[in-house]
Design a protein around this motif. Structure first.
Motif, PDB file in Angstrom:
ATOM      1  N   PRO A   1      -8.542  14.897 -33.734  1.00 39.04           N
ATOM      2  CA  PRO A   1      -7.176  14.900 -33.201  1.00 39.04           C
ATOM      3  C   PRO A   1      -6.501  13.532 -33.271  1.00 39.04           C
ATOM      4  O   PRO A   1      -5.289  13.438 -33.063  1.00 39.04           O
ATOM      5  CB  PRO A   1      -7.361  15.364 -31.754  1.00 39.04           C
ATOM      6  N   LYS A   2      -7.258  12.476 -33.571  1.00 40.93           N
ATOM      7  CA  LYS A   2      -6.653  11.151 -33.744  1.00 40.93           C
ATOM      8  C   LYS A   2      -6.139  10.944 -35.170  1.00 40.93           C
ATOM      9  O   LYS A   2      -5.410   9.980 -35.432  1.00 40.93           O
ATOM     10  CB  LYS A   2      -7.670  10.064 -33.394  1.00 40.93           C
ATOM     11  N   ARG A   3      -6.523  11.845 -36.073  1.00 41.19           N
ATOM     12  CA  ARG A   3      -6.125  11.694 -37.476  1.00 41.19           C
ATOM     13  C   ARG A   3      -5.288  12.863 -37.987  1.00 41.19           C
ATOM     14  O   ARG A   3      -4.607  12.733 -39.005  1.00 41.19           O
ATOM     15  CB  ARG A   3      -7.366  11.545 -38.361  1.00 41.19           C
ATOM     16  N   TYR A   4      -5.368  13.992 -37.301  1.00 37.63           N
ATOM     17  CA  TYR A   4      -4.704  15.194 -37.789  1.00 37.63           C
ATOM     18  C   TYR A   4      -3.618  15.686 -36.818  1.00 37.63           C
ATOM     19  O   TYR A   4      -3.765  15.584 -35.592  1.00 37.63           O
ATOM     20  CB  TYR A   4      -5.717  16.330 -37.957  1.00 37.63           C
ATOM     21  N   ARG A   5      -2.571  16.218 -37.398  1.00 38.98           N
ATOM     22  CA  ARG A   5      -1.599  17.045 -36.670  1.00 38.98           C
ATOM     23  C   ARG A   5      -2.017  18.484 -36.939  1.00 38.98           C
ATOM     24  O   ARG A   5      -1.866  18.989 -38.057  1.00 38.98           O
ATOM     25  CB  ARG A   5      -0.179  16.786 -37.183  1.00 38.98           C
ATOM     26  N   ILE A   6      -2.567  19.153 -35.950  1.00 42.83           N
ATOM     27  CA  ILE A   6      -3.235  20.444 -36.132  1.00 42.83           C
ATOM     28  C   ILE A   6      -2.286  21.562 -35.717  1.00 42.83           C
ATOM     29  O   ILE A   6      -1.839  21.612 -34.559  1.00 42.83           O
ATOM     30  CB  ILE A   6      -4.532  20.498 -35.299  1.00 42.83           C
ATOM     31  N   ILE A   7      -1.993  22.460 -36.647  1.00 44.68           N
ATOM     32  CA  ILE A   7      -1.017  23.527 -36.419  1.00 44.68           C
ATOM     33  C   ILE A   7      -1.721  24.872 -36.567  1.00 44.68           C
ATOM     34  O   ILE A   7      -2.220  25.220 -37.639  1.00 44.68           O
ATOM     35  CB  ILE A   7       0.146  23.411 -37.425  1.00 44.68           C
ATOM     36  N   LEU A   8      -1.778  25.620 -35.484  1.00 41.12           N
ATOM     37  CA  LEU A   8      -2.344  26.965 -35.483  1.00 41.12           C
ATOM     38  C   LEU A   8      -1.214  27.973 -35.346  1.00 41.12           C
ATOM     39  O   LEU A   8      -0.213  27.699 -34.675  1.00 41.12           O
ATOM     40  CB  LEU A   8      -3.319  27.156 -34.319  1.00 41.12           C
TER      41      LEU A   8
ATOM     42  N   GLY B   1      -0.099  12.487 -37.388  1.00 45.53           N
ATOM     43  CA  GLY B   1      -1.291  12.571 -38.231  1.00 45.53           C
ATOM     44  C   GLY B   1      -1.068  13.425 -39.470  1.00 45.53           C
ATOM     45  O   GLY B   1       0.024  13.946 -39.718  1.00 45.53           O
ATOM     46  N   GLN B   2      -2.147  13.564 -40.256  1.00 40.19           N
ATOM     47  CA  GLN B   2      -2.092  14.427 -41.433  1.00 40.19           C
ATOM     48  C   GLN B   2      -1.863  15.876 -40.977  1.00 40.19           C
ATOM     49  O   GLN B   2      -2.659  16.416 -40.210  1.00 40.19           O
ATOM     50  CB  GLN B   2      -3.403  14.359 -42.215  1.00 40.19           C
ATOM     51  N   PRO B   3      -0.790  16.526 -41.420  1.00 35.86           N
ATOM     52  CA  PRO B   3      -0.568  17.910 -40.980  1.00 35.86           C
ATOM     53  C   PRO B   3      -1.539  18.873 -41.649  1.00 35.86           C
ATOM     54  O   PRO B   3      -1.715  18.868 -42.863  1.00 35.86           O
ATOM     55  CB  PRO B   3       0.879  18.187 -41.410  1.00 35.86           C
ATOM     56  N   VAL B   4      -2.181  19.699 -40.834  1.00 33.80           N
ATOM     57  CA  VAL B   4      -3.066  20.748 -41.336  1.00 33.80           C
ATOM     58  C   VAL B   4      -2.665  22.057 -40.672  1.00 33.80           C
ATOM     59  O   VAL B   4      -2.558  22.139 -39.451  1.00 33.80           O
ATOM     60  CB  VAL B   4      -4.561  20.436 -41.086  1.00 33.80           C
TER      61      VAL B   4
END
Length: 313
Positions: A58-65, A34-37
């Motif tokens: 979560p189906k569209r984004y690659r979520i990085i914390l 997905g779109q990395p954020v």
């Protein structure tokens, strides 16, 4: 009732060495394609907040914390080699490690500060910005937090008297707390940390302040140390590039979300910045700094959905 997106367990969790003996704790959620954020947490010093992953589909984004240096599960819990310039470099190392060409940056309060500072240095790496309760890091912003004529001091004069500990201006207040928090007397450290935390909680939560407490005394102490360290003049000087941040935002899709009654981060400068940069601005009337609110959640989630749609076309 508005809810965050349901986000499952991390896709992966790891520690990334970033230099000078520091390692940052990283967690990834959502779609690896997905779109990395990259989400920058607040504080400074609060550590990553897993709930913030729920702003993003979560189906569209690659979520990085990630937890910034010196806090959360990052190691060591130290103030040395720890300043905004190091944090900007850490984001660059994280992006390089994850093999991300460009990414979206998101964050609230101090997290918005860090996202904007990174953009000042590496605008070509930033696809978009989603920022809430933004702190712009000027002397006026510190006055707004800790000065005797600040909104907080006028709304809560009794609590302010206990907080300021007979000091007369923000610079002396911050010096006093930094000395107390980093001194040899552990009891004095913890007492100072509790006073600092009580004022921070009062400004953030207002009438709800009595309902929420950080139970871990060590976490309270470390966050107070980091905040005082970061708000010292020599460290704050690294935020000067933010004075010209508007020129970096004109070509980057940016959403600002801000409570009009925010006693921690001033609304007016953010409104001016959004206007100068031709950015989107969601004004939340009647709300303050705390984003644990259905209206706030809906506004940040909506901004993330709109940015995902924009970038998909």
């Amino acid at each position: 009732m508005t809810q965050r997106y349901a986000v499952s367990e991390p896709v992966r969790s790891f520690h990334l060495p970033v230099g000078e003996g520091h390692q940052i704790h990283v967690e990834e959620y959502g779609d690896v394609h997905g779109q990395p954020v990259i989400v920058c947490h607040g504080g400074p010093g609060s550590g990553l907040c897993r709930e913030s992953a729920g702003y993003f589909n979560p189906k569209r984004y690659r979520i990085i914390l990630f937890s910034q240096r010196g806090c959360g599960a990052s190691t060591p819990l130290e103030l040395t080699h720890n300043s905004p310039s190091y944090l900007v470099d850490d984001i660059s190392r994280l992006i390089e490690h994850l093999a991300i060409g460009q990414c979206i940056l998101a964050g609230g309060s101090w997290g918005a500060t860090l996202a904007l500072l990174y953009t000042c240095h590496f605008a070509h790496k930033v696809k978009g910005l989603i920022l809430w309760a933004s702190f712009l890091g000027t002397d006026h912003d510190l006055e707004w937090l800790y000065g005797p004529n600040s909104a907080g001091a006028q709304f809560y004069p009794e609590q302010y008297q206990m907080f300021k500990n007979e000091k007369s201006d923000p610079e002396n207040i911050l010096k006093h707390y930094l000395l107390a928090l980093t001194g040899e007397d552990e009891l004095s450290q913890h007492k100072a940390a509790q006073r600092w935390h009580a004022w921070d909680r009062q400004l953030t939560l207002g009438a709800l302040a009595g309902r929420y407490h950080l139970e871990d005394n060590e976490s309270v102490l470390q966050q107070a140390k980091l905040m005082c360290h970061y708000f010292s003049p020599e460290v704050m000087s690294e935020l000067r590039p933010l004075q010209s941040v508007a020129e970096h935002l004109t070509e980057i899709p940016t959403w600002f979300i801000h409570g009009r009654h925010d006693l921690v981060c001033r609304f007016a400068p953010v409104q001016r910045l959004a206007h100068q940069a031709h950015s989107q601005l969601f004004v939340l009337d009647g709300l303050g700094h705390c984003n644990a609110n259905d209206v706030y959640v809906e506004a940040v989630r909506r901004a993330a959905d709109l940015l995902a749609c924009k970038l998909s076309h």
